[in-house]
Design an enzyme around this catalytic site. Sequence first.
Site, PDB file in Angstrom:
ATOM      1  CG  ASP A 114     -41.011 -50.439  18.972  1.00  0.00           C
ATOM      2  OD1 ASP A 114     -41.015 -49.485  19.782  1.00  0.00           O
ATOM      3  OD2 ASP A 114     -40.093 -50.761  18.580  1.00  0.00           O
ATOM      4  CG  HIS A 115     -40.695 -46.788  16.838  1.00  0.00           C
ATOM      5  ND1 HIS A 115     -40.192 -45.465  17.347  1.00  0.00           N
ATOM      6  CD2 HIS A 115     -39.631 -47.604  17.394  1.00  0.00           C
ATOM      7  CE1 HIS A 115     -39.015 -45.844  17.960  1.00  0.00           C
ATOM      8  NE2 HIS A 115     -38.696 -47.068  17.983  1.00  0.00           N
TER       9      HIS A 115
END
Length: 275
Positions: free
Chosen positions: A82-83
């Site tokens: 994520d990210h």
Amino acid sequence: MTLATLAEVLGPAKAQGYAVAGLVTLGWEDMRAYVAAAEAEGCPVILQAGPSCRAHTPLRILGKMFRHLADEASVPIVAHLDHGYTFDECKEALDSGFTSLMFDGSRKPLDENIAETAAIAEMAHKAGISCEGEIGFVGYDNGEASAGTDPVEAARFAAETGVDAMAISVGNVHLQTDQSGGLDGDRIAAIQALTDVPLVIHGGSGVPAAQRRSLAAGTNICKFNIGTELRQAFGHALRNAVNCDPDRFDRVQILRDTHDPVVAATRTVLRTMKG
């Protein structure tokens, strides 16, 4: 073994009118509780390693943890970065066994975001895994302000990057501790009118449960990221486990007492996405 890619779980969700939870992990205790909840509800789940998780535990270790849980699970488990902010970080996640890469170029100019996301999507697809990108900027509660997703830019982004899922900014914010907000249905409809790619809502903890249900059932939103809501549940459970006996000191015993409350909170979250 039920290890899955993001595309493999979002395809049926989009076709059948439900969403899959992207659950933000911080350690072993929460990720194993998330899988237990998903098994109890009979649904897939996306285990997400965000920046704060990666600062605490190396990616190569997180990949092994996610894959171990998938090996033992009876429902599909996605190992998701994520990210990710750089190509190298995404490559490291791929090499560590992740099955989905989320590249966040949302702070960059549009052309740069498209070019960098496309390169990571190409790398992911060559390896047989998935890629999520972000267009528009999802801000932070009491922090950076959001920049709403432009539907025309979103259509271009989806077409030129080849992403399997697209995170959008439609009134959602990260780190919101209540559900007092709501998403912009008109903007979602305008985006969906121009592209058929599965849509993702970051900052899903701030979206009212009823709206999660209706959007999962009636739009191309196939994934809600949930972090703050479950961190609160873990924090409350941990505090209770520590405070119930001032003489307790065994960390394993204390952390064990967080399991059932986090499973229960996660099951509630998962039910809001069944449409």
